[in-house]
Design an enzyme around this catalytic site. Structure first.
Site, PDB file in Angstrom:
ATOM      1  N   SER A  69      -6.226  -7.564   5.105  1.00  0.00           N
ATOM      2  CA  SER A  69      -4.834  -7.541   4.632  1.00  0.00           C
ATOM      3  C   SER A  69      -4.351  -6.125   4.353  1.00  0.00           C
ATOM      4  CB  SER A  69      -4.703  -8.376   3.358  1.00  0.00           C
ATOM      5  OG  SER A  69      -5.194  -9.674   3.568  1.00  0.00           O
ATOM      6  N   GLN A  70      -3.028  -6.025   4.305  1.00  0.00           N
ATOM      7  CA  GLN A  70      -2.386  -4.744   3.969  1.00  0.00           C
ATOM      8  C   GLN A  70      -2.757  -4.366   2.523  1.00  0.00           C
ATOM      9  OE1 GLN A  70       1.833  -5.148   3.580  1.00  0.00           O
ATOM     10  NE2 GLN A  70       2.166  -2.942   3.466  1.00  0.00           N
TER      11      GLN A  70
END
Ligand code: SAH
Length: 228
Positions: A69-70
């Site tokens: 994920s970011q």
């Protein structure tokens, strides 16, 4: 050099937090969360050919059609959980193990479930080689949670569900918090904060629009309906 890049990532997360303050309702995340983001080496969790991009504030592919994920989202979701050092937390979607490592710095115990065996096993090995000792991992369908270690103070789901899975809500302690993206992959998804009050009632709040890979069922398909 590495330290400089790591600081740039922290600066990028902080500026995205400020940019989205109207949605998330705060100017800055908890300092302990930001310290954990600073202390976990993201390059350790991305495939070797993408290491040069590890300090960029974006998601990256980790194989098996999945992504790490970011960092801004990892930080924001962690912040929403309001973890304390005595907390026990359940994570659904171990993936690379990056979010797991961040959680492990802020809680007493982390339980993480991954459905793709290769990802779960690689993440376990990575966490062990980093010297993380307060994480237990399991391969399986996270929709069902992890009853053996329930109830949890906090639950984080890092794949998008079509609804809030009732087995997960059941495994939350009264006063507990769950962060979960809800919606269909490729379509609109909302990051939701789900709270269980002292009477066991559910309160939900939508935080912001997000884009996660889908939470899949046993058959590898999106799970649309409740199982229990
Ligand atoms: N937290 C991860 C994000 C991984 S992406 C990281 O920081 O790297 C989401 C992960 O959820 C994928 O690895 C995917 O295989 C997993 N996943 C999808 N459906 C699942 C399910 N039902 N149970 C457990 N894991 C699931």
């Amino acid at each position: 050099m590495k330290r400089k890049q790591q600081q740039r990532l922290i600066d990028d997360i902080e500026s995205e937090v400020r940019f989205t303050r109207g949605l998330i309702g705060k100017e800055a995340l908890d300092e302990r969360v930001m310290q954990a983001m600073h202390d976990v080496p993201r390059e350790f969790f991305v495939p070797s050919h993408l290491k040069s991009m590890a300090q960029s504030n974006g998601p990256l592919p980790i194989g098996h059609n999945q992504t790490i994920s970011q960092p801004y989202i990892v930080a924001l979701m962690t912040d929403l959980l309001e973890l304390r050092p005595d907390h026990s937390v359940l994570e659904i979607g171990t993936g690379s193990g990056y979010q797991t490592a961040v959680l492990s710095k802020l809680a007493a115990a982390v339980y993480s479930v991954e459905r793709v065996p290769e990802l779960g096993e690689a993440a376990k090995a990575r966490l062990e080689s980093l010297g993380v000792t307060n994480v237990k991992t399991r391969i399986g369908n996270g929709y069902e949670g992890w009853r053996e270690f329930a109830p949890f103070d906090a639950i984080i789901v890092t794949a998008a569900a079509t609804h809030i899975p009732s087995p997960l809500f059941e495994q939350l302690k009264p006063g507990g918090r769950m962060a979960i993206p809800v919606g269909l992959a490729g379509l609109h998804q909302e990051l939701m904060l789900v709270e269980k009050d002292e009477n066991g009632a559910q309160q939900t709040r939508s935080v912001l629009g997000v884009a996660f890979v889908p939470l899949l069922g046993e058959n590898g398909k999106v799970q649309i309906t409740e199982t229990s």
